[in-house]
Design a protein around this motif. Structure first.
Motif, PDB file in Angstrom:
ATOM      1  N   GLY A 129       0.686  -1.157   0.075  1.00 28.98           N
ATOM      2  CA  GLY A 129       0.140  -0.081  -0.093  1.00 28.98           C
ATOM      3  C   GLY A 129       0.935   1.061   0.036  1.00 28.98           C
ATOM      4  N   LEU A 130       2.003   1.253   0.347  1.00 27.08           N
ATOM      5  CA  LEU A 130       3.020   2.276   0.760  1.00 27.08           C
ATOM      6  C   LEU A 130       3.645   2.417  -0.663  1.00 27.08           C
ATOM      7  CD1 LEU A 130       4.156   4.317   2.572  1.00 27.08           C
ATOM      8  CD2 LEU A 130       5.897   2.489   3.034  1.00 27.08           C
ATOM      9  N   VAL A 131       4.274   1.620  -1.620  1.00 30.44           N
ATOM     10  CA  VAL A 131       4.992   1.929  -2.485  1.00 30.44           C
ATOM     11  C   VAL A 131       4.667   1.328  -3.761  1.00 30.44           C
ATOM     12  CG1 VAL A 131       7.075   1.413  -0.946  1.00 30.44           C
ATOM     13  CG2 VAL A 131       6.366  -0.603  -2.160  1.00 30.44           C
ATOM     14  N   ASP A 132       3.549   0.491  -3.841  1.00 34.38           N
ATOM     15  CA  ASP A 132       3.007  -0.205  -5.290  1.00 34.38           C
ATOM     16  C   ASP A 132       2.204   1.141  -5.912  1.00 34.38           C
ATOM     17  OD1 ASP A 132       4.177  -2.533  -4.816  1.00 34.38           O
ATOM     18  OD2 ASP A 132       2.352  -3.506  -4.553  1.00 34.38           O
ATOM     19  N   ALA A 133       2.165   1.127  -7.143  1.00 32.61           N
ATOM     20  CA  ALA A 133       1.385   1.811  -8.008  1.00 32.61           C
ATOM     21  C   ALA A 133       0.797   1.134  -9.196  1.00 32.61           C
ATOM     22  CB  ALA A 133       2.413   2.736  -8.906  1.00 32.61           C
ATOM     23  N   PRO A 134      -0.506   1.615  -9.369  1.00 28.54           N
ATOM     24  CA  PRO A 134      -1.298   0.968 -10.455  1.00 28.54           C
ATOM     25  C   PRO A 134      -0.640  -0.005 -11.521  1.00 28.54           C
ATOM     26  CG  PRO A 134      -2.381   2.787  -9.746  1.00 28.54           C
ATOM     27  CD  PRO A 134      -1.111   3.122  -9.370  1.00 28.54           C
ATOM     28  N   ASP A 135       0.591   0.881 -12.084  1.00 26.96           N
ATOM     29  CA  ASP A 135       1.073   0.151 -13.140  1.00 26.96           C
ATOM     30  C   ASP A 135       2.354  -0.457 -12.651  1.00 26.96           C
ATOM     31  OD1 ASP A 135       2.394   2.455 -12.562  1.00 26.96           O
ATOM     32  OD2 ASP A 135       2.915   3.277 -14.544  1.00 26.96           O
ATOM     33  N   ARG A 136       2.900  -0.581 -11.270  1.00 24.62           N
ATOM     34  CA  ARG A 136       3.977  -1.122 -11.032  1.00 24.62           C
ATOM     35  C   ARG A 136       3.809  -1.666  -9.603  1.00 24.62           C
ATOM     36  NH1 ARG A 136       9.365   0.291 -12.335  1.00 24.62           N
ATOM     37  NH2 ARG A 136      10.702  -1.367 -11.226  1.00 24.62           N
ATOM     38  N   ARG A 137       4.256  -2.984  -9.559  1.00 22.27           N
ATOM     39  CA  ARG A 137       4.144  -3.838  -8.181  1.00 22.27           C
ATOM     40  C   ARG A 137       5.518  -3.952  -7.870  1.00 22.27           C
ATOM     41  NH1 ARG A 137       0.287  -8.822  -8.228  1.00 22.27           N
ATOM     42  NH2 ARG A 137       0.963  -8.448  -5.978  1.00 22.27           N
ATOM     43  N   ARG A 138       5.858  -3.405  -6.669  1.00 19.54           N
ATOM     44  CA  ARG A 138       7.388  -3.395  -6.143  1.00 19.54           C
ATOM     45  C   ARG A 138       7.488  -4.553  -5.395  1.00 19.54           C
ATOM     46  NH1 ARG A 138       9.547   0.947  -8.004  1.00 19.54           N
ATOM     47  NH2 ARG A 138       8.211   2.788  -8.582  1.00 19.54           N
ATOM     48  N   VAL A 139       6.495  -5.060  -4.786  1.00 19.69           N
ATOM     49  CA  VAL A 139       6.728  -6.411  -3.558  1.00 19.69           C
ATOM     50  C   VAL A 139       6.532  -7.659  -4.620  1.00 19.69           C
ATOM     51  CG1 VAL A 139       5.818  -7.454  -1.419  1.00 19.69           C
ATOM     52  CG2 VAL A 139       6.017  -4.986  -1.725  1.00 19.69           C
ATOM     53  N   ASP A 140       7.691  -8.342  -4.794  1.00 20.11           N
ATOM     54  CA  ASP A 140       7.625  -9.252  -5.716  1.00 20.11           C
ATOM     55  C   ASP A 140       7.725 -10.570  -4.938  1.00 20.11           C
ATOM     56  OD1 ASP A 140       8.087 -11.012  -7.540  1.00 20.11           O
ATOM     57  OD2 ASP A 140      10.004 -10.553  -8.391  1.00 20.11           O
ATOM     58  N   ALA A 141       6.584 -11.514  -4.774  1.00 16.38           N
ATOM     59  CA  ALA A 141       6.596 -12.400  -4.072  1.00 16.38           C
ATOM     60  C   ALA A 141       6.353 -13.721  -5.219  1.00 16.38           C
ATOM     61  CB  ALA A 141       5.476 -12.315  -3.269  1.00 16.38           C
ATOM     62  N   ARG A 142       7.496 -14.323  -5.197  1.00 14.98           N
ATOM     63  CA  ARG A 142       7.169 -15.617  -6.191  1.00 14.98           C
ATOM     64  C   ARG A 142       7.840 -16.732  -5.296  1.00 14.98           C
ATOM     65  NH1 ARG A 142      10.835 -13.564 -11.549  1.00 14.98           N
ATOM     66  NH2 ARG A 142       9.482 -11.416 -11.766  1.00 14.98           N
ATOM     67  N   ALA A 143       6.879 -17.978  -5.202  1.00 12.96           N
ATOM     68  CA  ALA A 143       7.342 -19.101  -4.605  1.00 12.96           C
ATOM     69  C   ALA A 143       7.245 -18.691  -3.112  1.00 12.96           C
ATOM     70  CB  ALA A 143       8.450 -19.655  -5.062  1.00 12.96           C
ATOM     71  N   ASP A 144       8.576 -19.052  -2.460  1.00 11.86           N
ATOM     72  CA  ASP A 144       8.361 -18.722  -0.878  1.00 11.86           C
ATOM     73  C   ASP A 144       9.248 -17.611  -0.606  1.00 11.86           C
ATOM     74  OD1 ASP A 144       7.539 -19.591   1.422  1.00 11.86           O
ATOM     75  OD2 ASP A 144       9.349 -20.577   1.905  1.00 11.86           O
ATOM     76  N   THR A 145       9.685 -16.847  -1.586  1.00 10.89           N
ATOM     77  CA  THR A 145      10.539 -15.668  -1.515  1.00 10.89           C
ATOM     78  C   THR A 145       9.795 -14.550  -1.752  1.00 10.89           C
ATOM     79  OG1 THR A 145      11.428 -15.725  -3.596  1.00 10.89           O
ATOM     80  CG2 THR A 145      12.650 -17.222  -2.185  1.00 10.89           C
ATOM     81  N   ILE A 146      10.572 -13.328  -1.204  1.00 10.89           N
ATOM     82  CA  ILE A 146      10.099 -11.889  -1.256  1.00 10.89           C
ATOM     83  C   ILE A 146      11.288 -10.945  -1.691  1.00 10.89           C
ATOM     84  CG2 ILE A 146       8.946  -9.843  -0.041  1.00 10.89           C
ATOM     85  CD1 ILE A 146       7.248 -12.564   0.039  1.00 10.89           C
ATOM     86  N   ARG A 147      11.067 -10.321  -2.548  1.00  9.07           N
ATOM     87  CA  ARG A 147      12.014  -9.209  -2.871  1.00  9.07           C
ATOM     88  C   ARG A 147      11.410  -7.753  -3.209  1.00  9.07           C
ATOM     89  NH1 ARG A 147      13.081  -7.487  -8.391  1.00  9.07           N
ATOM     90  NH2 ARG A 147      15.210  -6.666  -8.552  1.00  9.07           N
ATOM     91  N   LEU A 148      11.970  -6.767  -2.794  1.00  5.34           N
ATOM     92  CA  LEU A 148      11.439  -5.594  -2.934  1.00  5.34           C
ATOM     93  C   LEU A 148      12.298  -4.786  -4.107  1.00  5.34           C
ATOM     94  CD1 LEU A 148       9.639  -3.353  -1.800  1.00  5.34           C
ATOM     95  CD2 LEU A 148      11.383  -2.574  -0.544  1.00  5.34           C
ATOM     96  N   ASP A 149      11.405  -4.292  -5.125  1.00  3.81           N
ATOM     97  CA  ASP A 149      11.812  -3.931  -6.417  1.00  3.81           C
ATOM     98  C   ASP A 149      11.928  -2.380  -6.545  1.00  3.81           C
ATOM     99  OD1 ASP A 149      12.905  -3.124  -9.006  1.00  3.81           O
ATOM    100  OD2 ASP A 149      11.035  -4.186  -9.920  1.00  3.81           O
ATOM    101  N   LEU A 150      13.239  -1.741  -6.214  1.00  2.00           N
ATOM    102  CA  LEU A 150      13.172  -0.355  -6.089  1.00  2.00           C
ATOM    103  C   LEU A 150      14.225   0.285  -7.107  1.00  2.00           C
ATOM    104  CD1 LEU A 150      13.357   0.367  -2.236  1.00  2.00           C
ATOM    105  CD2 LEU A 150      11.542   0.550  -3.714  1.00  2.00           C
ATOM    106  N   THR A 151      14.267  -0.471  -8.212  1.00  2.00           N
ATOM    107  CA  THR A 151      15.326  -0.130  -9.472  1.00  2.00           C
ATOM    108  C   THR A 151      15.316   0.959 -10.103  1.00  2.00           C
ATOM    109  OG1 THR A 151      14.150  -1.265 -10.940  1.00  2.00           O
ATOM    110  CG2 THR A 151      15.851  -2.496  -9.881  1.00  2.00           C
TER     111      THR A 151
END
Length: 684
Positions: free
Chosen positions: A94-116
């Motif tokens: 809710g803090l960092v995602d935008a309608p066209d950009r999901r920054r919290v990348d949850a795949r399988a059993d891992t979490i990554r924050l995309d701030l590129t």
């Protein structure tokens, strides 16, 4: 390359895609109270400290983090750790995602924050530190200094989260070190009137660092503010004495600064680093002559769980590394008692390094889980806070003593290699007429490892300079011996004369320090050239007895055994030398020695493969290409062999097998194998 912390130890990570420009989608401040800005407007942060702490951790995480790792990070004994983690992640989305950009990348059993496409102050600083701040202009240094708005994640302490607390403490220490490094560079590059402001800040964050007191006293002396300097000297003396620290180097620094202002041009050169000063006194030489790179190895933090027990495996590993580094004789190593005392006073590794005034600091942690042990270790430059090497060793524990012995070997060899490479590269940038003995020696090494005639002449010049500046510098004599060895071995000068010179200079090295493994290594090589093989083996074995981690000693034993000794032993020594120094400048020789030993064992196909590998290493010379050519011919790979022989003829137009056999010293039956190889190529 950036740096991130896992379990309190930092490892390099790649965050080269993080944006620096002002048009970043988000601007994240981690230094000081956490803040996130979008389009100039500050975003409202979640009330939950764990959600904010999770955001900070993911921002600097070097890779996608496992959910189980994140649960362990923030929750001691939660009722539903995964449920609480999902709730925190929803707040971050809710803090960092935008309608066209999901920054919290949850795949399988891992979490990554995309701030590129975002700007993160901490990552900006870590990138600069890792790339090196020594050559940055003042404007860039000022910008970096301005980013330090407070402690890392200020006010973010979380109760009953010991793993997070450990991570947070390590990060705060790292950024304080980085802040001090930036301020130190600023002080060196700006006018005195501005430098005093930076010196004040530097003193606040590093009150026991000798360099800041010395820099302040020097600046006060230059500006004629002698009374202020005397007052600061007295205050710093009280501060250091209250902590049981040696104030003498600061007092000596003030005397030297005062002497300069009084016009005493003949004042004795000052050695600022405490370790170098101690080295000079201990060895009875002048400070300039005795200078060596200095290093402190802190006890490894035991993260197995429960209270750390003095004398446990972390302490034992540190003691082992200290002892083995000292045996190399190429570094000034702070004694065990000092570093353990600093640890017992809860002095962080990088703070200890700066307090001791050493060039390098080694720190790490150890964790045992069941049958496995994991050791994380890093080597950092103290002055710039730059991590120059980091590694994680993960082993199965069948025999604890053997496992820790193996890890200790790898740590010591890697440290020695990295420090030597840094010192060589640093020396090559210095004006030749400004070099001291230590720098001239490393300038000589830089040229020596080029393995061509022109550079060998340059190496000889710099080694001669080093021994002229310090006749007691054993390693400079050993380097000079190696240049004469090269002249004889490569046929660049009169063989008999160069062998005599190689032996004479190796003898000078032994006279300077007969406990230095490099001195015995130089003598062993020189005696081998003269054909005194039994004595050569004695000297080379003495070298590795003195220092079991001396990779060049193991390599040269492989080299001589491959020709005049036991070929199976040659293979073992070659493999061990590569294990100790996998990126060694003489790696082509290690591989080539293995190939020659395999020829003597009539294992021609294997010999050919190893010979080809040897030629792929940088600076492989004509004799190495010849090993590959003859091995390939003996293995029946004639077209490839002729290709290598053509390459040799471009380097040395008249090269023949007799040139190869004159350089080497095979028994007649073994020499016949290589003659057969050239005969098969059809160029004999």
């Amino acid at each position: 390359m950036e740096v991130s912390v896992e379990g309190g130890v930092e490892v390099p990570v790649d965050s080269s895609e993080t944006r620096r420009s002002d048009d970043a989608a988000l601007r994240v401040r981690l230094l000081g109270p956490l803040s996130i800005t979008r389009g100039g407007a500050m975003l409202a942060l979640p009330a939950s400290r764990k959600a904010r702490g999770l955001f900070g951790y993911l921002t600097l995480a070097p890779r996608a983090a496992a959910r189980s790792q994140l649960c362990e990070l923030l929750w001691d004994v939660p009722n539903d750790p995964r449920g609480e983690l999902r709730w925190c992640l929803s707040k971050i989305r809710g803090l960092v995602d935008a309608p066209d950009r999901r920054r919290v990348d949850a795949r399988a059993d891992t979490i990554r924050l995309d701030l590129t496409d975002c700007f993160v102050d901490a990552i900006e600083i870590m990138r600069a530190l890792q790339d090196g701040i020594e050559t940055l202009p003042p404007a860039r240094l000022r910008m970096l200094a301005a980013l330090f708005a407070g402690d890392f994640l200020e006010g973010m302490e979380i109760d009953r989260s010991p793993v997070f607390s450990s991570w947070l403490t390590a990060q705060r220490r790292r950024f304080r070190d980085g802040h001090a490094a930036v301020l130190e560079q600023l002080v060196k590059s700006v006018p005195d009137d501005e430098a005093f402001d930076h010196l004040g800040t530097w003193l606040q964050i590093a009150p026991f660092e000798r360099r800041v007191h010395e820099a302040l006293l020097d600046a006060l002396a230059r500006c004629g503010r002698l009374r202020e300097a005397e007052e600061h000297l007295a205050a710093s003396a009280r501060l250091f004495e209250a902590e049981g620290l040696d104030h003498a180097p600061i007092r000596d620094a003030w005397r030297a600064a005062r002497a300069k202002t009084d016009g005493a041009a003949a004042a004795r050169p000052l050695v600022v680093a405490a370790a170098s000063a101690a080295s000079s006194v201990a060895e009875g030489g002048s400070p300039l002559a005795a200078r060596r790179a200095s290093i402190a190895v802190m006890p490894f933090a035991d993260q197995t769980g429960g209270a750390a027990v003095p004398g446990g495996p972390g302490d034992g590993l540190a003691y082992d590394v200290i002892t083995r580094l000292a045996k190399l004789r190429s570094l000034f190593v702070i004694a065990q008692g000092t570093v353990f005392a600093l640890r017992d006073r809860n002095i962080a590794p990088h703070d200890a390094g700066r307090m001791l005034g050493v060039d390098y600091i080694v720190s790490g942690s150890l964790r045992r889980q069941g049958k496995r042990v994991t050791v994380m270790v890093e080597l950092a430059e103290t002055q710039t806070a730059r991590i120059v090497w980091a590694e994680v060793f993960d082993r199965t524990v069948d025999d604890a003593l053997l496992v820790f012995d193996d890890i200790g070997n790898s740590i010591v060899a890697s440290i020695a290699h990295e420090v030597e490479a840094i010192e060589r590269n640093r020396a090559i940038l210095r004006p030749p007429n400004s070099l001291d003995a230590w720098e001239a020696h490393h300038r000589g090494l830089w040229h020596m490892y080029r393995f061509n005639q022109v550079d060998n002449v340059q190496a000889q010049h710099f080694f001669e300079t080093a021994v002229r500046l310090d006749p007691t510098f054993a390693r400079a004599h050993a380097g000079l011996s190696f240049t004469h060895f090269q002249n004889a071995f490569q046929g660049w000068a009169d063989r008999r004369r160069e062998i005599d010179r190689a032996i004479d200079t190796a003898g000078q090295s032994l006279m300077a320090d007969d406990r230095d493994p490099a001195a015995h290594w130089a003598m062993g090589r020189a005696l081998w050239l003269r054909g005194r093989h039994d004595q050569s083996f004695v000297e080379l074995e003495t070298a590795i007895d003195l220092s079991p981690n001396f990779a060049l000693g193991h390599y040269t034993l492989a080299f001589v055994h491959a020709q005049t000794g036991d070929p199976d032993a040659a293979i073992n020594y070659a493999d061990h030398s590569r294990q100790l120094s996998p990126f060694d400048p003489l790696l082509f020789g290690m591989l080539g020695s293995r190939a020659m030993a395999l020829v003597r064992l009539n294992r021609f196909a294997e010999a050919a493969d190893w010979g080809v590998k040897a030629t792929a290493r940088p600076n492989a010379h004509a004799h190495i290409l010849a090993i590959a050519a003859y091995c390939l011919a003996l293995a029946g790979r004639l077209d490839e062999a002729r290709t290598y022989m053509a390459a040799i003829r471009k380097m040395v137009p008249d090269y023949r097998v007799d040139d190869f056999l004159t350089a080497m010293q095979f028994a007649p039956d073994d020499a016949a194998l290589f003659r057969e190889g050239e005969k098969r190529i059809g160029l004999g």
